[in-house]
Write a protein that holds these residues in place. Structure first.
Motif, PDB file in Angstrom:
ATOM      1  N   SER A  60       0.731  -1.182  -0.120  1.00  0.00           N
ATOM      2  CA  SER A  60       0.058  -0.005   0.035  1.00  0.00           C
ATOM      3  C   SER A  60       0.830   1.280   0.210  1.00  0.00           C
ATOM      4  O   SER A  60       0.348   2.265  -0.576  1.00  0.00           O
ATOM      5  CB  SER A  60      -0.834   0.209   1.199  1.00  0.00           C
ATOM      6  N   ASP A  61       1.985   1.148   0.681  1.00  0.00           N
ATOM      7  CA  ASP A  61       2.930   2.327   0.669  1.00  0.00           C
ATOM      8  C   ASP A  61       3.701   2.565  -0.412  1.00  0.00           C
ATOM      9  O   ASP A  61       3.874   3.623  -1.226  1.00  0.00           O
ATOM     10  CB  ASP A  61       4.134   1.912   1.725  1.00  0.00           C
ATOM     11  N   GLU A  64       1.129   4.232  -2.989  1.00  0.00           N
ATOM     12  CA  GLU A  64       1.007   5.540  -2.904  1.00  0.00           C
ATOM     13  C   GLU A  64       2.049   6.473  -3.649  1.00  0.00           C
ATOM     14  O   GLU A  64       1.880   7.558  -4.088  1.00  0.00           O
ATOM     15  CB  GLU A  64       0.956   6.151  -1.389  1.00  0.00           C
ATOM     16  N   ASN A  68       2.495   9.854  -6.263  1.00  0.00           N
ATOM     17  CA  ASN A  68       3.455  10.886  -6.220  1.00  0.00           C
ATOM     18  C   ASN A  68       3.970  11.089  -7.618  1.00  0.00           C
ATOM     19  O   ASN A  68       4.310  12.255  -7.995  1.00  0.00           O
ATOM     20  CB  ASN A  68       4.720  10.418  -5.154  1.00  0.00           C
ATOM     21  N   ILE A 109      -4.818  11.246  -5.173  1.00  0.00           N
ATOM     22  CA  ILE A 109      -4.747  10.450  -3.666  1.00  0.00           C
ATOM     23  C   ILE A 109      -5.958   9.960  -3.441  1.00  0.00           C
ATOM     24  O   ILE A 109      -5.960   8.667  -2.816  1.00  0.00           O
ATOM     25  CB  ILE A 109      -4.323  11.600  -2.915  1.00  0.00           C
ATOM     26  N   ALA A 112      -5.904   6.599  -5.241  1.00  0.00           N
ATOM     27  CA  ALA A 112      -4.783   5.587  -4.508  1.00  0.00           C
ATOM     28  C   ALA A 112      -5.277   5.249  -3.083  1.00  0.00           C
ATOM     29  O   ALA A 112      -4.994   3.894  -2.760  1.00  0.00           O
ATOM     30  CB  ALA A 112      -3.507   6.556  -3.947  1.00  0.00           C
ATOM     31  N   ALA A 113      -6.163   5.983  -2.353  1.00  0.00           N
ATOM     32  CA  ALA A 113      -6.763   5.447  -1.121  1.00  0.00           C
ATOM     33  C   ALA A 113      -7.709   4.164  -1.443  1.00  0.00           C
ATOM     34  O   ALA A 113      -7.422   3.161  -0.908  1.00  0.00           O
ATOM     35  CB  ALA A 113      -7.563   6.295  -0.586  1.00  0.00           C
ATOM     36  N   ILE A 116      -5.647   1.078  -1.906  1.00  0.00           N
ATOM     37  CA  ILE A 116      -4.824   0.782  -0.820  1.00  0.00           C
ATOM     38  C   ILE A 116      -6.013  -0.067   0.133  1.00  0.00           C
ATOM     39  O   ILE A 116      -5.880  -1.022   0.641  1.00  0.00           O
ATOM     40  CB  ILE A 116      -4.324   1.924   0.009  1.00  0.00           C
ATOM     41  N   HIS A 172       2.147  16.737   0.186  1.00  0.00           N
ATOM     42  CA  HIS A 172       1.809  15.266  -0.100  1.00  0.00           C
ATOM     43  C   HIS A 172       2.840  14.145   0.225  1.00  0.00           C
ATOM     44  O   HIS A 172       2.835  13.114   0.820  1.00  0.00           O
ATOM     45  CB  HIS A 172       1.016  14.980  -1.598  1.00  0.00           C
ATOM     46  N   ASP A 176       3.219  11.095   3.053  1.00  0.00           N
ATOM     47  CA  ASP A 176       3.847   9.740   2.480  1.00  0.00           C
ATOM     48  C   ASP A 176       4.827   9.338   3.806  1.00  0.00           C
ATOM     49  O   ASP A 176       5.010   8.152   3.890  1.00  0.00           O
ATOM     50  CB  ASP A 176       4.415   9.719   1.182  1.00  0.00           C
ATOM     51  N   VAL A 210      -4.337   8.788   3.669  1.00  0.00           N
ATOM     52  CA  VAL A 210      -3.941   9.096   2.251  1.00  0.00           C
ATOM     53  C   VAL A 210      -5.070  10.043   1.678  1.00  0.00           C
ATOM     54  O   VAL A 210      -5.173  10.899   1.438  1.00  0.00           O
ATOM     55  CB  VAL A 210      -3.792   7.982   1.288  1.00  0.00           C
TER      56      VAL A 210
END
Length: 319
Positions: A60-61, A64, A68, A109, A112-113, A116, A172, A176, A210
């Protein structure tokens, strides 16, 4: 973007094609371009960390970080477009382009959430546990340190140059960094305790962090698109300069302002004696405009001169 595209743009930034926009733009473009390169390096480290550990939280990291990179590309385009000089179709300039980029970053973002949250759900249902890998943990930690250093620089220079896009990119990235630190700590705890559900739970927490970051960026950027007024401190500076450098005038009223990227648009009515010549009134306006520009970088001032019978006996009293 591709290595060929990156190389071509690097040559473009170094070339004289953007010389007309000034050294400040060149630096901002180099910074925005550097964010893309750094993002690609960090993405490689984070996916390597996930591959070595199998951690859903680390995955998940890494997800994100893909946002970016996309955000940095949008920032690069916005910084270039916003610096274009005013033209017949955009007489007030193109500064607001950076706000559109910031809104786009916020939307990315949020997407992306969602990704995740999906990865977290898969982790809950699969029951997998991460593998202990010192190399994987070290790679994720290195990526977090790189992001932290670059985020601090982006926020510093974004604030200094009044660039909403660079500032949004920096904020942002700092979010992160915080989530990466939390995820890394959690993964270590999972490996030490054997609590399998902690790994997807951490991924879900990353998703919420996020999501909150994206909401904040969208909210702030929409304020800029809606012609939000300058801050109270900036308005106080403007009033002070009008009062101190408007000698010969009687008063100023109907002060208005709006922020558009690095520009602060200011307009107000200046009341002068009826018998004052146009030249004398113009001299007063020039003094005020210069004073405001020195105290408020990026200020664009418009003054409407009025005879004394238009006075409202309110607003700013000229000393």
């Amino acid at each position: 973007m591709g290595l060929i595209g990156i190389s071509a743009f690097a040559r473009f930034v170094r070339s004289g094609l953007i010389r007309g926009y000034g050294m400040n733009l060149k630096r901002r473009l180099r910074i925005a371009f550097s964010s893309i390169v750094i993002g690609i390096v960090v993405l490689g480290l984070k996916f390597a960390a996930y591959w070595l550990t199998g951690s859903v939280a680390l995955f998940s990291d890494a997800l994100e970080t893909t946002v970016n990179i996309a955000a940095s590309i949008a920032t690069l385009a916005a910084v270039w477009f916003a610096a274009k000089p005013a033209d017949s179709n955009h007489p007030y300039g193109h500064d607001k382009a950076e706000y559109f980029a910031a809104v786009l970053v916020g939307v990315m973002i949020v997407l992306a959430a969602i990704s995740i949250f999906y990865a977290s759900w898969i982790g809950f249902t699969s029951g997998r546990s991460p593998h202990y890998s010192p190399a994987g943990i070290a790679m994720n930690l290195t990526a977090a340190i790189i992001n932290a250093l670059w985020a601090r620089y982006l926020m510093y220079y974004g604030k200094k140059s009044r660039s909403p896009a660079l500032l949004a990119d920096g904020r942002h990235l700092m979010t992160d960094v915080i989530t990466s630190a939390g995820v890394l700590t959690g993964v270590v705890l999972v490996l030490m305790t054997g609590w399998k559900l902690l790994d997807p739970a951490l991924a879900a927490l990353v998703g919420f962090a996020v999501l909150w970051s994206g909401w904040g960026l969208v909210k702030e950027s929409v304020g800029g698109l809606m012609d939000e007024a300058a801050s109270a401190d900036v308005l106080d500076k403007i009033r002070l300069q009008i009062s101190e450098h408007g000698e010969g005038a009687l008063e100023a009223h109907d002060l208005r302002s709006r922020i558009a990227g690095k520009s602060t648009f200011v307009d107000f009515h200046l009341v002068v004696p009826g018998e004052m010549s146009v030249e004398a009134a113009h001299d007063i306006c020039d003094r005020i405009e210069v004073a405001i520009a020195e105290d408020v970088p990026g200020a664009r001032v418009t003054i409407h001169v009025e005879p004394e019978h238009k006075a409202k006996h309110s607003g700013i009293v000229v000393l």
